[in-house]
Design an enzyme around this catalytic site. Sequence first.
Site, PDB file in Angstrom:
ATOM      1  N   HIS A  11       6.200   6.261  -1.109  1.00  0.00           N
ATOM      2  CA  HIS A  11       6.893   5.016  -1.433  1.00  0.00           C
ATOM      3  C   HIS A  11       6.019   3.836  -1.015  1.00  0.00           C
ATOM      4  CE1 HIS A  11       7.808   5.445   2.831  1.00  0.00           C
ATOM      5  NE2 HIS A  11       7.964   4.132   2.842  1.00  0.00           N
ATOM      6  N   HIS A  50       0.839  -1.201   0.000  1.00  0.00           N
ATOM      7  CA  HIS A  50       0.000   0.000   0.000  1.00  0.00           C
ATOM      8  C   HIS A  50       0.872   1.249   0.000  1.00  0.00           C
ATOM      9  CE1 HIS A  50       1.037  -0.511   4.241  1.00  0.00           C
ATOM     10  NE2 HIS A  50       0.894   0.807   4.336  1.00  0.00           N
TER      11      HIS A  50
END
Length: 186
Positions: A121, A38
């Site tokens: 990220h 995620h």
Amino acid sequence: MRLFFAVWPDNAARAALAQHAIGPWPRGTRPIRDDALHLTLAFLGDVDEAVLPALEALGAQLGQRCVPTRMRLAKFGHWNNGIIWAAPERTPKALTGLVAELRQGLAELGVESDTRRYKPHITLARRASHLPPLAPGAIVYPLDHLALVASEAGPTGQVVYRTLARWPLSGRKKRARSKPETPPLG
């Protein structure tokens, strides 16, 4: 409850990230399960359950105001703390705006979140001694929703994520205003 706001990958992005996360990994590395991949927007930490309705209202408001977009994950790296990550070469303005609005809304609710500069990220693995060779190529990651997620300990001790609420991003891009035509003189 340990909470965070995130964007889950669609099936194509999840499969591409999982393919990159196959390794081969350095010894002792712990790859992230593909169902746990995620993009974190804001980590809240431990939050009193009484705040949940306000967090859900904030998520709903942001879903209506913020514009969906995509990011292109084309950078892969390794931090000294053992994290292997995938990141965009350029952070989309819509993502930066969403995170800024989310942080402002959390501050107005009195909920603490990270104040460092946002660096999007996706964590691919933990406890890695170095970055192994990864499959080349970019991954398109849709940013089309916002989710409020609880982080809980699973039955075998691994972390399990449970989505508490999810809102589609349905805002519209602002169009440049055109100047009215000036009638010709004469």
